[in-house]
Design a protein around this motif. Sequence first.
Motif, short mmCIF file in Angstrom:
data_model
loop_
_atom_site.label_atom_id
_atom_site.label_comp_id
_atom_site.label_asym_id
_atom_site.label_seq_id
_atom_site.Cartn_x
_atom_site.Cartn_y
_atom_site.Cartn_z
N GLY A 180 -14.98 -0.25 3.17
CA GLY A 180 -15.00 -0.20 1.71
C GLY A 180 -13.61 -0.26 1.11
O GLY A 180 -13.38 -0.88 0.07
N TRP A 181 -12.64 0.37 1.77
CA TRP A 181 -11.27 0.36 1.28
C TRP A 181 -10.66 -1.04 1.39
O TRP A 181 -9.99 -1.51 0.48
CB TRP A 181 -10.44 1.37 2.07
CG TRP A 181 -9.01 1.42 1.67
CD1 TRP A 181 -8.49 1.99 0.56
CD2 TRP A 181 -7.91 0.86 2.39
NE1 TRP A 181 -7.13 1.83 0.55
CE2 TRP A 181 -6.74 1.13 1.66
CE3 TRP A 181 -7.81 0.16 3.58
CZ2 TRP A 181 -5.49 0.73 2.10
CZ3 TRP A 181 -6.56 -0.24 4.00
CH2 TRP A 181 -5.42 0.04 3.26
N ILE A 182 -10.92 -1.71 2.52
CA ILE A 182 -10.37 -3.05 2.72
C ILE A 182 -10.93 -4.02 1.69
O ILE A 182 -10.20 -4.84 1.14
CB ILE A 182 -10.67 -3.55 4.15
CG1 ILE A 182 -9.86 -2.75 5.17
CG2 ILE A 182 -10.39 -5.04 4.29
CD1 ILE A 182 -10.21 -3.03 6.61
N PHE A 183 -12.23 -3.93 1.40
CA PHE A 183 -12.88 -4.87 0.49
C PHE A 183 -13.06 -4.33 -0.91
O PHE A 183 -13.84 -4.87 -1.69
CB PHE A 183 -14.23 -5.31 1.08
CG PHE A 183 -14.08 -6.17 2.30
CD1 PHE A 183 -13.73 -7.50 2.19
CD2 PHE A 183 -14.28 -5.63 3.56
CE1 PHE A 183 -13.58 -8.29 3.31
CE2 PHE A 183 -14.14 -6.40 4.69
CZ PHE A 183 -13.78 -7.74 4.57
N GLN A 184 -12.35 -3.27 -1.27
CA GLN A 184 -12.34 -2.71 -2.62
C GLN A 184 -13.70 -2.20 -3.09
O GLN A 184 -14.05 -2.33 -4.26
CB GLN A 184 -11.79 -3.74 -3.63
CG GLN A 184 -10.44 -4.29 -3.28
CD GLN A 184 -9.36 -3.21 -3.25
OE1 GLN A 184 -9.32 -2.38 -4.12
NE2 GLN A 184 -8.52 -3.23 -2.23
N GLY A 185 -14.48 -1.63 -2.19
CA GLY A 185 -15.76 -1.05 -2.56
C GLY A 185 -16.78 -1.19 -1.46
O GLY A 185 -16.78 -2.19 -0.74
N PRO A 186 -17.68 -0.20 -1.32
CA PRO A 186 -18.65 -0.24 -0.24
C PRO A 186 -19.78 -1.24 -0.44
O PRO A 186 -20.47 -1.59 0.51
CB PRO A 186 -19.19 1.19 -0.19
CG PRO A 186 -18.99 1.70 -1.56
CD PRO A 186 -17.75 1.04 -2.08
#
Length: 69
Positions: free
Chosen positions: A20-26
């Motif tokens: 989620g952090w890598i892609f800016q949201g879960p």
Amino acid sequence: MLLGAINWGLYGIWNFNLVGWIFQGPRTVGSVIVYIIIAVAALWLIISPIITGRGLLLSMHRREEQPEN
């Protein structure tokens, strides 16, 4: 599979969702794609031994000691 294991470990210990952090949201498209890939990989690891006919065999190979001359 490794990314999924690392993600769950981080989430369990520090409540941090790496994917989620890598892609800016879960629930972003990238996160969902990664979650699907991890789920398919897990299913493959469960199903592939059955398909190949090997089953889930656990065997321990002991090394035979050579007699001294």
